[in-house]
Design an enzyme around this catalytic site. Structure first.
Site: not given
Length: 763
Positions: A490, A485-487
């Site tokens: 970003e 999710s965070d990859c």
């Protein structure tokens, strides 16, 4: 000399395949003819300097590829170092010159396909199982030549502690698990029982025996030693493959667990179900004598099953878990391993487990979800068919995991190419130095676009307990295939920010449909509490942690919602809503609101947030404040922001920086670095958190002090010094992200320059 190759496949290897022509792949090769005498001497100097400085700095500076790339780029730092005397303020020119020096240096390190290479290592149980696997299969000297083995030995020696043991990671105190694994690794690489640099083997063996012998190794170690034949399978807690035959609604079904746990115990259950033991070579028989306190034949394996060294025991087993293992060991396993159930049930369970292994291998191009799983799956494939294609495809991807630096050859988790690149691009965008960064941004943009996962896992992926991945970005490259999710958030931010710039400068913007796919994935990962998970939706209750069998990890049984992931997604969705106001508007607004509520709910009484992927409270507080600011929360309007700011200001050190120990992660409380030292990366995180919370408008003094520390710490060539380890997973194991020292000080200086010199007036 060793050389780093970028984006190379092997056209002659039918067992190596890619979804995007190997974009992002990074592999090392040894060329005995490469390098001038001066270049070879520089490598040896780097190795000596590392050893000289290791008592102070455990993580390497990752210099070998940097030296190669700087030479290829013909890099020369032409901007003079910035000097700021004590009592002197920072000028706009100071900040700009330091920023330009950092940008010019880091830009020269960009690879040909647009990403920044770097190691993601630091964990000391990654490499030994790979050596064990190839020792068993007979491939050790076929895959790793003399130069490989020499550098493996160098790495093991470099990270041996003074007491003779090895820690869970390079900054950790000695533990039985890694000491045993690395001792066996030394022996398999050719060292004698009293051999090795500085009596490495003798000292390690003495540590092991002084702490009770190998029967005190934790569960994962017991499994590997059983596979090798140094331990007996009857001394391990059961991992019956029949768990794959349970109905999916069953509360402890592996399909409900955290994906990493599922992927580890998938091949482990196969190996346990087969009771596989490798060849009992003369070395294995010697190791039985060297590592046990009593004759092998006299060991009470059922008693040994419960033993674990106190140095390793981070998660003591609750009574309910011991009762479960005892029931499985004493009653269930004897039934499943005898006729008729062995034929009717066990063999079917083994086939199902193997089907899952092959499915995961194929969908990750045989990279698998990580290096721990990679080795176990590869060994399972060899056991199934030593000459089969599955094993050969695994062999073809081994180079993707190996990394060489001044501290030797190590095994990476799998790579952080995308993760490092999306942060680097955001840092460069914040610099507002377009003439100096246009080419770099264009290449980085191209890499990000090519790295997006464009399809879901194959077939009926839900029946294989997989989630959608279309539209995602991974931590590493597209071939890896595992959504994060965070990859994704970003990378999505980068694509949108770059889409607002001229195409002739940064390249064509990504198709909106691909952004929609990303948003769809992100929305699917929001949990009931409002936070975002990392890989998959929450499928199990947190009480499942009671059955955590690992001994030395925490929070490994169930997927959960994370502050850092939630913040990253909030920031991405806020920007997406601005650029695409008509796409799923109500859902996005609701998602942002729920995410904000989740972040606020996770704040600790002292105003900080606990980090899951970085060390630790500083890292998560930066993310939390950034996410809240993106959602419109301010210092005046939001109590959580005020408390977060107060926390950061309260822990600022006298030199103007911030520094947090990795011990904060397992201890679950803020612990400063020993001697109240500052770490430049953590200083950058704190600075950016404060800037996003409006500190420059209230009182910029803390920012000036921090910026001065970063500027005056910059090296002659524009680099920054390597300091303490900064990454973490599962609360107890640290990771060395070698490029963080460039990205975050650069990014913080860029944000500081904008915030502190809004009118270009000097202090």
């Amino acid at each position: 000399m060793w050389k780093l190759k970028i984006g190379e496949g092997n056209g002659e290897d039918p067992y190596l395949f890619s979804s995007n022509n190997f974009v992002g792949r990074q592999t090392w090769e040894f060329d005995p003819k490469a390098g001038t005498p001066e270049e070879r001497a520089a490598v040896e100097d780097a190795r000596r300097n590392y050893l000289d400085n290791r008592p102070r700095v455990k993580g390497c500076s990752d210099l070998l590829w940097r030296m190669q790339f700087l030479k290829e780029a013909k890099f020369e730092q032409v901007i003079p170092p910035v000097k700021i005397d004590d009592g002197e303020g920072i000028t706009y020119k100071n900040a700009t010159d330091a920023l330009r020096r950092a940008v010019s240096f880091y830009s020269a390190l960009q690879s040909s396909d647009g990403h920044w290479p770097a190691e993601i290592t630091g964990t000391l149980f990654f490499l030994p199982p790979l050596v064990f696997c190839f020792y068993i299969t007979g491939h050790l000297e076929k895959i790793f030549d003399a130069e490989h083995r020499k550098e493996m030995l160098r790495h093991i020696y470099c990270h041996q502690n003074e007491d003779g043991g090895w820690g869970l990671h390079i900054e950790g105190k000695s533990v039985m698990f890694c000491t045993v694994l690395n001792y066996i690794c030394l022996r398999m690489l050719g060292e004698g029982p009293n051999g090795g640099r500085n009596n490495a083997c003798k000292r390690a063996r003495q540590w092991i025996l002084d702490h009770g012998g190998v029967t005190y190794i934790p569960s994962w170690g017991k499994i590997w030693l059983s596979i090798l034949g140094i331990y007996d399978w009857s001394g391990t807690n059961p991992m019956p493959p029949e768990i794959w035959l349970l109905p999916s609604f069953f509360p402890i079904h592996l399909g409900k667990t955290l994906c990493y746990t599922r992927m580890v115990y998938m091949p482990m259950s196969y190996l346990y179900g087969k009771r596989f033991v490798g060849p009992l070579t003369p070395l294995i028989m010697l190791l039985r004598k060297e590592l046990h306190l009593q004759p092998y034949e006299e060991i009470n394996w059922n008693k040994a099953r419960r033993l674990c060294a106190k140095e390793d025991m981070i998660y003591p087993h609750p009574l309910v878990q011991d009762l479960l293992w005892d029931t499985l060991h004493n009653f269930v396993e004897p039934i499943l391993t005898n006729w008729p159930l062995k034929k009717l049930v066990r063999e079917k369970a083994l086939r199902v487990a193997m089907e899952h292994i092959h499915y995961e291998d194929e969908n990750s191009h045989y990279i698998t979800i990580g290096c721990v799983e990679k080795v176990l799956c590869m060994l399972a494939c060899w056991i199934e068919n030593p000459n089969g294609d599955h094993f050969k495809k695994h062999l073809a991807r081994i180079p993707d995991f190996m990394w060489v630096a001044e501290d030797g050859l190590k095994m990476q988790s799998f790579g952080s190419q995308l993760w490092d690149t999306v942060f680097a691009i955001q840092a460069l965008l914040a610099c507002d130095l377009s003439d100096e960064t246009d080419d770099v941004l264009r290449k980085g943009h191209s890499f990000i676009k090519k790295s997006q996962v464009r399809e879901n896992p194959s077939g009926d992926f839900k029946s294989m307990y997989r989630h959608i991945s279309k539209g995602a970005w991974t931590l590493s490259d597209r071939d890896h295939g595992w959504q994060v999710s965070d990859c994704t958030a970003e990378a999505l931010k980068c694509c949108m920010l770059l889409s607002m710039m001229p195409a002739e400068v940064v390249g064509q913007k990504i198709d909106p449909e691909q952004l929609y796919d990303s948003v769809n994935l992100l929305l699917s990962l929001q949990g009931e509490k409002g936070g975002l998970t990392a890989w998959e939706p929450v499928r199990a209750q947190e009480w499942l942690e009671l059955l955590n069998p690992t001994d030395f990890f925490t929070c490994v049984m169930a997927e959960r919602e994370y502050v850092e992931c939630t913040s990253a997604v909030i920031q991405a969705l806020v920007l997406f809503k601005q650029l695409y106001p008509d796409h799923r508007t109500k859902e996005i607004i609701k998602s942002i609101e729920k995410g904000v509520q989740f972040i606020e709910s996770k704040q600790t009484p002292d105003g900080s947030w606990h980090g899951n992927w970085g060390i630790c409270f500083i890292y998560a507080t930066w993310f939390a404040l950034s996410g809240l600011a993106a959602a419109g929360k301010t210092y005046k309007s939001c109590l959580a922001v005020r408390k977060g700011v107060d926390f950061l200001l309260a822990i600022q050190e006298e030199d103007g920086g911030w520094g947090e120990s990795h011990l904060s992660c397992p201890e679950q409380r803020y612990i400063p670095l020993e001697g109240n030292r500052s770490n430049l990366v953590q200083t950058a995180w704190a600075m950016m958190g404060l800037i996003h919370a409006g500190q420059a408008e209230r009182d910029p003094t803390p920012l000036h002090r921090a910026a001065k520390l970063i500027i005056t710490s910059q090296l002659e060539n524009g680099d920054f010094p390597q300091q303490e380890i900064l990454g973490v997973f599962m609360n107890t194991c640290m990771l060395h992200y070698a490029t963080y020292r460039n990205i975050f000080p650069l990014w913080a200086l860029a944000e500081y320059r904008k915030a502190a010199f809004a009118t270009h007036q000097d202090l």
